[in-house]
Design a protein around this motif. Structure first.
Motif, PDB file in Angstrom:
ATOM      1  N   THR A  40     -12.995 -42.320  12.951  1.00 27.31           N
ATOM      2  CA  THR A  40     -14.044 -43.326  12.845  1.00 27.31           C
ATOM      3  C   THR A  40     -15.338 -42.686  12.363  1.00 27.31           C
ATOM      4  O   THR A  40     -15.783 -41.686  12.925  1.00 27.31           O
ATOM      5  CB  THR A  40     -14.289 -44.010  14.208  1.00 27.31           C
ATOM      6  OG1 THR A  40     -13.071 -44.575  14.673  1.00 27.31           O
ATOM      7  CG2 THR A  40     -15.341 -45.102  14.085  1.00 27.31           C
ATOM      8  N   SER A  41     -15.921 -43.252  11.314  1.00 28.85           N
ATOM      9  CA  SER A  41     -17.201 -42.788  10.784  1.00 28.85           C
ATOM     10  C   SER A  41     -18.303 -43.746  11.218  1.00 28.85           C
ATOM     11  O   SER A  41     -18.048 -44.920  11.507  1.00 28.85           O
ATOM     12  CB  SER A  41     -17.163 -42.706   9.253  1.00 28.85           C
ATOM     13  OG  SER A  41     -16.160 -41.818   8.819  1.00 28.85           O
ATOM     14  N   TYR A  42     -19.524 -43.241  11.240  1.00 31.25           N
ATOM     15  CA  TYR A  42     -20.666 -44.044  11.649  1.00 31.25           C
ATOM     16  C   TYR A  42     -21.779 -43.915  10.615  1.00 31.25           C
ATOM     17  O   TYR A  42     -21.864 -42.918   9.897  1.00 31.25           O
ATOM     18  CB  TYR A  42     -21.156 -43.601  13.027  1.00 31.25           C
ATOM     19  CG  TYR A  42     -20.121 -43.833  14.113  1.00 31.25           C
ATOM     20  CD1 TYR A  42     -20.092 -45.008  14.838  1.00 31.25           C
ATOM     21  CD2 TYR A  42     -19.158 -42.857  14.391  1.00 31.25           C
ATOM     22  CE1 TYR A  42     -19.128 -45.228  15.824  1.00 31.25           C
ATOM     23  CE2 TYR A  42     -18.199 -43.061  15.367  1.00 31.25           C
ATOM     24  CZ  TYR A  42     -18.187 -44.255  16.077  1.00 31.25           C
ATOM     25  OH  TYR A  42     -17.241 -44.459  17.038  1.00 31.25           O
ATOM     26  N   ALA A  70     -17.643 -36.675  12.458  1.00 30.07           N
ATOM     27  CA  ALA A  70     -19.057 -36.321  12.505  1.00 30.07           C
ATOM     28  C   ALA A  70     -19.579 -36.096  11.093  1.00 30.07           C
ATOM     29  O   ALA A  70     -18.851 -35.634  10.204  1.00 30.07           O
ATOM     30  CB  ALA A  70     -19.266 -35.075  13.355  1.00 30.07           C
ATOM     31  N   GLY A  71     -20.856 -36.401  10.882  1.00 26.49           N
ATOM     32  CA  GLY A  71     -21.441 -36.173   9.572  1.00 26.49           C
ATOM     33  C   GLY A  71     -21.747 -34.711   9.312  1.00 26.49           C
ATOM     34  O   GLY A  71     -21.775 -34.274   8.157  1.00 26.49           O
ATOM     35  N   LEU A  72     -21.963 -33.953  10.390  1.00 23.12           N
ATOM     36  CA  LEU A  72     -22.270 -32.523  10.273  1.00 23.12           C
ATOM     37  C   LEU A  72     -21.524 -31.776  11.356  1.00 23.12           C
ATOM     38  O   LEU A  72     -21.660 -32.089  12.545  1.00 23.12           O
ATOM     39  CB  LEU A  72     -23.781 -32.289  10.400  1.00 23.12           C
ATOM     40  CG  LEU A  72     -24.263 -30.849  10.142  1.00 23.12           C
ATOM     41  CD1 LEU A  72     -24.174 -30.520   8.646  1.00 23.12           C
ATOM     42  CD2 LEU A  72     -25.701 -30.666  10.626  1.00 23.12           C
ATOM     43  N   ASN A  73     -20.739 -30.783  10.949  1.00 27.47           N
ATOM     44  CA  ASN A  73     -19.967 -29.968  11.896  1.00 27.47           C
ATOM     45  C   ASN A  73     -20.526 -28.555  11.954  1.00 27.47           C
ATOM     46  O   ASN A  73     -20.573 -27.861  10.932  1.00 27.47           O
ATOM     47  CB  ASN A  73     -18.494 -29.911  11.484  1.00 27.47           C
ATOM     48  CG  ASN A  73     -17.757 -31.193  11.800  1.00 27.47           C
ATOM     49  OD1 ASN A  73     -17.575 -31.550  12.961  1.00 27.47           O
ATOM     50  ND2 ASN A  73     -17.339 -31.905  10.769  1.00 27.47           N
ATOM     51  N   ILE A  74     -20.936 -28.150  13.157  1.00 25.74           N
ATOM     52  CA  ILE A  74     -21.427 -26.792  13.379  1.00 25.74           C
ATOM     53  C   ILE A  74     -20.374 -26.041  14.183  1.00 25.74           C
ATOM     54  O   ILE A  74     -20.054 -26.418  15.320  1.00 25.74           O
ATOM     55  CB  ILE A  74     -22.770 -26.791  14.131  1.00 25.74           C
ATOM     56  CG1 ILE A  74     -23.820 -27.577  13.354  1.00 25.74           C
ATOM     57  CG2 ILE A  74     -23.249 -25.356  14.385  1.00 25.74           C
ATOM     58  CD1 ILE A  74     -25.155 -27.716  14.079  1.00 25.74           C
ATOM     59  N   LEU A  75     -19.828 -24.996  13.605  1.00 22.78           N
ATOM     60  CA  LEU A  75     -18.789 -24.188  14.244  1.00 22.78           C
ATOM     61  C   LEU A  75     -19.391 -22.885  14.764  1.00 22.78           C
ATOM     62  O   LEU A  75     -20.069 -22.173  14.024  1.00 22.78           O
ATOM     63  CB  LEU A  75     -17.677 -23.875  13.241  1.00 22.78           C
ATOM     64  CG  LEU A  75     -16.545 -22.970  13.734  1.00 22.78           C
ATOM     65  CD1 LEU A  75     -15.721 -23.684  14.795  1.00 22.78           C
ATOM     66  CD2 LEU A  75     -15.653 -22.539  12.573  1.00 22.78           C
ATOM     67  N   LEU A  76     -19.145 -22.583  16.021  1.00 19.37           N
ATOM     68  CA  LEU A  76     -19.640 -21.356  16.632  1.00 19.37           C
ATOM     69  C   LEU A  76     -18.511 -20.357  16.811  1.00 19.37           C
ATOM     70  O   LEU A  76     -17.388 -20.726  17.172  1.00 19.37           O
ATOM     71  CB  LEU A  76     -20.267 -21.650  18.001  1.00 19.37           C
ATOM     72  CG  LEU A  76     -21.306 -22.767  18.074  1.00 19.37           C
ATOM     73  CD1 LEU A  76     -21.864 -22.879  19.495  1.00 19.37           C
ATOM     74  CD2 LEU A  76     -22.436 -22.543  17.080  1.00 19.37           C
ATOM     75  N   THR A  77     -18.810 -19.099  16.559  1.00 18.61           N
ATOM     76  CA  THR A  77     -17.864 -18.014  16.824  1.00 18.61           C
ATOM     77  C   THR A  77     -18.658 -16.795  17.254  1.00 18.61           C
ATOM     78  O   THR A  77     -19.756 -16.561  16.749  1.00 18.61           O
ATOM     79  CB  THR A  77     -16.998 -17.699  15.578  1.00 18.61           C
ATOM     80  OG1 THR A  77     -15.968 -16.776  15.929  1.00 18.61           O
ATOM     81  CG2 THR A  77     -17.828 -17.127  14.435  1.00 18.61           C
ATOM     82  N   THR A  78     -18.152 -16.046  18.189  1.00 17.05           N
ATOM     83  CA  THR A  78     -18.929 -14.917  18.691  1.00 17.05           C
ATOM     84  C   THR A  78     -18.780 -13.690  17.799  1.00 17.05           C
ATOM     85  O   THR A  78     -17.753 -13.500  17.138  1.00 17.05           O
ATOM     86  CB  THR A  78     -18.514 -14.534  20.123  1.00 17.05           C
ATOM     87  OG1 THR A  78     -17.143 -14.098  20.119  1.00 17.05           O
ATOM     88  CG2 THR A  78     -18.677 -15.707  21.067  1.00 17.05           C
TER      89      THR A  78
END
Length: 334
Positions: free
Chosen positions: A34-36, A149-157
């Motif tokens: 689902t997009s918003y 999501a319109g923007l995906n932030i991926l975290l990695t150590t």
């Protein structure tokens, strides 16, 4: 634990195949997302465990809250409630989960703090609110693909990047490394504060981002004070205290305290530990307790601990914060 994970290695291809198939079905549109038509920012990771999602959500709240009505939407891990919950004056770590409760305690009326395992339903409930949010921050939802999501932030150590890991059950990855391609921004967290240009370049070669991905490096710094709900003390003035941690990786905090030549015992619990009556009885015998902000949210309900319970805050620093902030605000306003 390592032995068990090694024994479980034959199951890795099965987990890999199932998670890959799921992603392929979403990529092809067979399973629906689902997009918003308003900004939704997802913060997540490929691995289980602590990559710094909570500090990143707080960074984004601070960046956006003065200009937009912001909401956070989390699963509410280990909470005692079900369905959609909106934080209010009667909320607790038990009703929200420790991390959302931390958001609420820190920002109060500046943001809507909500939890729902069904992120689609959570978003719909937020939109029904009077004065509904203009931006929603999805906490730990990189694999929750029912929402696009319109923007995906991926975290990695920095110490344990996803490119050096394997999928469950032998490794810590929730999905194959190829899932990183969905990210618009990759933030390498918990870097040494003295990380060099050469080290950054070496890391970039490891993860090999696509040409459309932006990569940033972040580090955490600890406060020079510990605080309670009513008091503050200089960390250098502490003597023979008890450190209590229930987080994924307490080693950086322990090293920080040891480098200050402080004397302390360390009671180390698993991540999101639910403190039992026996645990509290033990803590009641301690003279002075230092803990993390997340653990403080679970422990502060005990009146017998209040006078001696303090936590150490952390600050996130992003190497090119000007560019990072610009990317976020451009997305929100576009």
């Amino acid at each position: 634990m390592n032995l068990i994970r090694n024994i479980a290695f034959p199951f890795v291809p099965v987990y890999y195949a199932v998670s890959s198939l799921r992603n392929t079905l979403y990529d092809l549109g067979i399973k629906k997302s689902t997009s918003y038509n308003f900004p939704i920012i997802c913060v997540g990771n490929l691995s289980v465990g602590g990559t710094g999602k909570t500090p990143m959500i707080e960074y984004l709240i601070n960046l956006l809250k003065d200009d937009y009505k912001v909401a956070t939407l989390s699963r509410g891990y280990k909470r005692k409630t079900k369905g959609f919950q909106l934080a209010d004056a009667f909320s607790s770590a038990e009703s929200l989960g420790d991390e959302p409760f931390q958001f609420y305690n820190k920002f109060k009326k500046d943001v809507f703090v909500s939890v729902d395992a069904n992120r689609t339903n959570g978003i719909e409930q937020l939109l029904l609110l009077e004065n509904s949010p203009e931006v929603i921050l999805l906490d730990d939802a990189f694999q929750h693909r029912k929402v696009k999501a319109g923007l995906n932030i991926l975290l990695t150590t920095y110490a344990n990047p996803y490119v050096s890991d394997y999928v469950l059950p032998t490794g810590n990855l929730r999905e194959p490394r190829s899932g990183a391609k969905r990210a618009n921004i990759i933030v390498v967290t918990k870097c040494p504060e003295t990380i060099s240009v050469i080290e950054k370049q070496s890391f970039l070669e490891k993860i090999s981002p696509t040409k459309n991905q932006h990569v940033f490096f972040s580090s955490i710094s600890y406060s020079e004070d510990v605080v309670s709900e009513e008091n503050k003390k200089s960390i250098n003035a502490l003597t023979n205290f008890t450190l209590v941690t229930g987080i994924a990786n307490a080693k950086p905090l322990v090293n920080f305290l040891k480098n200050k030549n402080l004397q302390f015992e360390h009671l180390n619990f698993k991540d999101h530990h639910e403190f039992s009556e026996q645990d509290i009885s033990v803590l009641e015998t301690k003279e002075f307790i230092v803990t993390t902000e997340k653990d403080f949210m679970r422990l502060k309900q005990y009146n017998t601990l209040k006078a001696k319970l303090f936590y150490l805050t952390i600050t996130v620093t992003i190497d090119d914060s000007v560019m990072f902030d610009r990317l976020i605000k451009t997305f929100v306003t576009s």
